[in-house]
Structure formats: structure tokens, C-alpha cells
Design a protein around this motif. Structure first.
Motif, PDB file in Angstrom:
ATOM      1  N   LEU A 241       0.842  -1.211   0.000  1.00 39.82           N
ATOM      2  CA  LEU A 241       0.000   0.000   0.000  1.00 39.82           C
ATOM      3  C   LEU A 241       0.873   1.256   0.000  1.00 39.82           C
ATOM      4  O   LEU A 241       0.632   2.206  -0.753  1.00 39.82           O
ATOM      5  N   ALA A 242       1.898   1.257   0.848  1.00 39.75           N
ATOM      6  CA  ALA A 242       2.792   2.425   0.925  1.00 39.75           C
ATOM      7  C   ALA A 242       3.492   2.640  -0.420  1.00 39.75           C
ATOM      8  O   ALA A 242       3.606   3.771  -0.907  1.00 39.75           O
ATOM      9  N   LEU A 243       3.925   1.534  -1.040  1.00 40.53           N
ATOM     10  CA  LEU A 243       4.602   1.657  -2.336  1.00 40.53           C
ATOM     11  C   LEU A 243       3.658   2.182  -3.410  1.00 40.53           C
ATOM     12  O   LEU A 243       4.052   2.978  -4.263  1.00 40.53           O
ATOM     13  N   ALA A 244       2.386   1.760  -3.349  1.00 41.11           N
ATOM     14  CA  ALA A 244       1.419   2.242  -4.349  1.00 41.11           C
ATOM     15  C   ALA A 244       1.203   3.747  -4.216  1.00 41.11           C
ATOM     16  O   ALA A 244       1.085   4.453  -5.224  1.00 41.11           O
ATOM     17  N   VAL A 245       1.190   4.252  -2.984  1.00 47.10           N
ATOM     18  CA  VAL A 245       1.057   5.709  -2.816  1.00 47.10           C
ATOM     19  C   VAL A 245       2.339   6.397  -3.303  1.00 47.10           C
ATOM     20  O   VAL A 245       2.287   7.417  -3.996  1.00 47.10           O
ATOM     21  N   ALA A 246       3.490   5.814  -2.971  1.00 54.16           N
ATOM     22  CA  ALA A 246       4.759   6.403  -3.445  1.00 54.16           C
ATOM     23  C   ALA A 246       4.793   6.410  -4.976  1.00 54.16           C
ATOM     24  O   ALA A 246       5.165   7.410  -5.600  1.00 54.16           O
ATOM     25  N   ASP A 247       4.349   5.305  -5.601  1.00 58.78           N
ATOM     26  CA  ASP A 247       4.293   5.238  -7.077  1.00 58.78           C
ATOM     27  C   ASP A 247       3.368   6.338  -7.611  1.00 58.78           C
ATOM     28  O   ASP A 247       3.655   6.958  -8.645  1.00 58.78           O
ATOM     29  N   THR A 248       2.261   6.564  -6.913  1.00 59.39           N
ATOM     30  CA  THR A 248       1.297   7.595  -7.329  1.00 59.39           C
ATOM     31  C   THR A 248       1.965   8.973  -7.308  1.00 59.39           C
ATOM     32  O   THR A 248       1.837   9.755  -8.252  1.00 59.39           O
TER      33      THR A 248
ATOM     34  N   MET B 165     -10.211  12.582  -8.108  1.00 60.93           N
ATOM     35  CA  MET B 165     -10.599  11.276  -8.659  1.00 60.93           C
ATOM     36  C   MET B 165      -9.506  10.730  -9.585  1.00 60.93           C
ATOM     37  O   MET B 165      -9.299   9.521  -9.671  1.00 60.93           O
ATOM     38  N   GLU B 166      -8.817  11.651 -10.249  1.00 60.45           N
ATOM     39  CA  GLU B 166      -7.717  11.212 -11.108  1.00 60.45           C
ATOM     40  C   GLU B 166      -6.562  10.673 -10.246  1.00 60.45           C
ATOM     41  O   GLU B 166      -5.916   9.678 -10.592  1.00 60.45           O
ATOM     42  N   VAL B 167      -6.335  11.323  -9.117  1.00 60.55           N
ATOM     43  CA  VAL B 167      -5.288  10.825  -8.205  1.00 60.55           C
ATOM     44  C   VAL B 167      -5.683   9.430  -7.702  1.00 60.55           C
ATOM     45  O   VAL B 167      -4.852   8.514  -7.633  1.00 60.55           O
TER      46      VAL B 167
ATOM     47  N   THR C 145      -5.016   6.847 -10.370  1.00 62.72           N
ATOM     48  CA  THR C 145      -3.582   6.531 -10.446  1.00 62.72           C
ATOM     49  C   THR C 145      -3.213   5.562  -9.321  1.00 62.72           C
ATOM     50  O   THR C 145      -2.540   4.552  -9.545  1.00 62.72           O
ATOM     51  N   PHE C 146      -3.693   5.855  -8.111  1.00 62.79           N
ATOM     52  CA  PHE C 146      -3.416   4.954  -6.985  1.00 62.79           C
ATOM     53  C   PHE C 146      -3.933   3.548  -7.290  1.00 62.79           C
ATOM     54  O   PHE C 146      -3.252   2.546  -7.069  1.00 62.79           O
ATOM     55  N   SER C 147      -5.148   3.490  -7.820  1.00 67.66           N
ATOM     56  CA  SER C 147      -5.787   2.204  -8.088  1.00 67.66           C
ATOM     57  C   SER C 147      -4.936   1.357  -9.054  1.00 67.66           C
ATOM     58  O   SER C 147      -4.711   0.161  -8.823  1.00 67.66           O
ATOM     59  N   THR C 148      -4.446   1.997 -10.121  1.00 64.98           N
ATOM     60  CA  THR C 148      -3.597   1.283 -11.085  1.00 64.98           C
ATOM     61  C   THR C 148      -2.313   0.799 -10.419  1.00 64.98           C
ATOM     62  O   THR C 148      -1.887  -0.351 -10.574  1.00 64.98           O
ATOM     63  N   LYS C 149      -1.687   1.702  -9.664  1.00 62.33           N
ATOM     64  CA  LYS C 149      -0.407   1.356  -9.030  1.00 62.33           C
ATOM     65  C   LYS C 149      -0.596   0.254  -7.993  1.00 62.33           C
ATOM     66  O   LYS C 149       0.214  -0.664  -7.878  1.00 62.33           O
ATOM     67  N   PHE C 150      -1.701   0.342  -7.222  1.00 65.35           N
ATOM     68  CA  PHE C 150      -1.907  -0.669  -6.191  1.00 65.35           C
ATOM     69  C   PHE C 150      -2.180  -2.033  -6.807  1.00 65.35           C
ATOM     70  O   PHE C 150      -1.704  -3.053  -6.299  1.00 65.35           O
ATOM     71  N   SER C 151      -2.929  -2.031  -7.902  1.00 62.81           N
ATOM     72  CA  SER C 151      -3.250  -3.323  -8.509  1.00 62.81           C
ATOM     73  C   SER C 151      -1.962  -4.047  -8.942  1.00 62.81           C
ATOM     74  O   SER C 151      -1.838  -5.268  -8.775  1.00 62.81           O
ATOM     75  N   GLU C 152      -0.967  -3.285  -9.430  1.00 58.81           N
ATOM     76  CA  GLU C 152       0.318  -3.909  -9.799  1.00 58.81           C
ATOM     77  C   GLU C 152       1.021  -4.480  -8.559  1.00 58.81           C
ATOM     78  O   GLU C 152       1.502  -5.613  -8.551  1.00 58.81           O
TER      79      GLU C 152
END
Ligand code: BTN
Length: 240
Positions: free
Chosen positions: A76-83, A157-159, A162-169
Motif C-alpha cells: 500500500l505504501a509503495l502504491a502511494v509512493a508510485d502515485t 478522482m484522477e489521483v 492513479t493509486f488504483s492502477t499502481k496498487f493493482s500492480e
């Protein structure tokens, strides 16, 4: 990855997400305004209505043992960092899961797990990302936002997308069992890694130390007076 419910207002999206009749794995609840936002250590979470992304995701990571729960926190933390990287920022993850840029906190998380025998059954991950807010109450420690750093405003919503895509990976990597990949990425993003700084240890006081790494079970390894010591949540505090 998520089925999204947007609420104009609620107490806390984490509390809302606990409703098992309404939400299951893959649901996300976004609130434009929280009237009782909850933070770590029983603190409250303040966010200017409509300005930031405050949401909770419901996950059923039944493949994770209780002893592996920190892996989900890392993903989760990495997905936010990726965002944040997507918005050209250079974030780091402050153990356990605050997201910083420089010495400013942009995001905090509140994870609540349900357990069935020795595995996780359901996790509510509440995430607050400061997006457009530029002024904060003096009581908030080290606040920052994407907007403060880039001078632009963003569609929240765009942010979220982006989080959703990154988290799914990141979640797929977890599901595949490649914990090492997640853990290495987390350590590479670690705030203050290998940088001498000062820490507060309850019962000992302020000490100089150097963060070396975080183990897969979530323990923070800090070198203090030439010796590596390991700390659990609440056993050491950052001095910023
Ligand atoms: C922290 O103290 O750093 C954790 C803050 C977590 C805030 C988020 S905002 C969305 C979700 N709902 C809550 O009530 N808290 C989390």
C-alpha cells in the motif's frame, strides 16, 4: 481495480468500510468530507473538505499469514509512493507507512485487520493523501501536499485512479508470493535510510542512530552506537 463509492460526507471511511453487508474485497469508499477522520494512535485526521483524497479500500488478502501482514502495508505504501512519482515527486516511505516528500508528510494510513486462524481475512486500509490543501492547522506534524510542492491543483478522482492502477500492480506481486520484490522496493524507498539522525526511544531518551533496513515482519533495524537494534511499532520515534 476498485468498485468505487463516493460519499459527500461520512464520519470516517474506515468505519463505513467495516459494514460487511455493504462492502467486500475490491470496494473503495471515498469521502469528500469526513467529520470524524481517524489517524494512527487514536489521533484524529484533519482534511479540508473536497481538497484531498480520503478513502478506504476493502481487501480480503486471505493468502497472507498474520505474520506476513506487513507485506500488505508495504504494498500500500509503495502504491502511494508510485502515485506521487507519477506527479513527478520524489517520495519516501517513513516507517511504518507514512509517505513523505523531503521532511513533509503527504499521506498517512490506518490499517485495520480481521484475522481467521493464522491468516488475514479482511483488511480495511484507510488512506489520506493531501492533494490540494495548502494551509494546515499548526497541530498537524510536518504537513505537506502535492499542490504545495508542485504549485498546481489536481482532480482528486484522477489521483485515486492513479493509486488504483499502481496498487493493482503491487497487489498482484503480493498474490504471486514475491514478497522479496515488495520488500526490496520498500527498503529502497525508505525515509532516512543510511542517514544519521536522532531518534527517541521510550525509557532511554534521545539517541543518534542510522536506519539500516526494515525486515519482512516489519521490524525497523537501526544502528545505534555501532550495534544494530530492532524496533517494533511504538518502540522508537523519529525526531523530525
Ligand atoms: C495517520 O495518522 O497518519 C493515519 C491517517 C489515516 C487517514 C485516513 S483518511 C481515510 C481513512 N478514514 C479515516 O478515518 N482515516 C483514514
Amino acid at each position: 481495480m476498485f468498485r468505487t463509492t463516493v460519499l459527500q460526507e461520512c464520519g470516517s471511511t474506515n468505519t463505513e468500510a467495516h459494514d460487511r453487508d455493504k462492502y467486500r474485497h475490491g470496494d473503495a469508499i471515498i469521502a469528500l468530507r469526513q467529520t470524524a477522520g481517524r489517524g494512527q494512535r487514536g489521533r484524529s485526521w484533519e482534511s479540508e473538505p473536497g481538497e484531498n483524497l480520503t478513502f478506504s479500500v476493502v481487501l480480503e488478502p486471505v493468502f497472507l499469514k498474520v505474520t506476513e501482514q506487513f507485506m500488505l502495508s508495504e504494498a500500500l505504501a509503495l502504491a502511494v509512493a508510485d502515485t506521487l512519482r507519477h506527479y513527478k515527486l520524489e517520495p519516501s516511505v517513513k516507517w511504518t507507512n507514512d509517505i513523505y516528500v523531503g521532511n513533509g508528510k503527504i499521506c498517512g494510513m490506518l490499517l485495520e485487520h480481521d484475522i481467521k486462524s493464522d491468516h488475514l481475512s479482511r483488511t480495511i486500509a484507510g488512506i489520506g493523501i493531501n492533494v490540494n490543501q495548502t494551509a494546515f492547522s499548526p497541530n498537524v506534524p510536518n504537513p505537506s501536499s502535492i499542490s504545495l510542492l508542485t504549485g498546481r491543483r489536481y482532480d482528486i478522482m484522477e489521483v485515486f485512479d492513479t493509486f488504483s492502477t499502481k496498487f493493482s500492480e503491487r497487489y498482484k506481486t503480493l498474490e504471486s508470493g514475491d514478497f522479496r520484490l515488495v520488500s526490496e522496493a520498500y527498503n529502497e524507498s525508505l525515509y532516512r535510510r543510511d542517514i544519521p539522525a536522532r531518534y527517541f526511544i521510550p525509557g532511554e531518551g534521545e539517541v543518534p542512530g542510522i536506519i539500516r533496513r526494515v525486515e519482512q515482519d516489519g521490524r525497523l533495524i537501526v544502528e545505534i552506537e555501532g550495534r544494530e537494534r530492532s524496533f517494533l511499532f511504538k518502540e522508537i520515534e523519529f525526531i523530525i
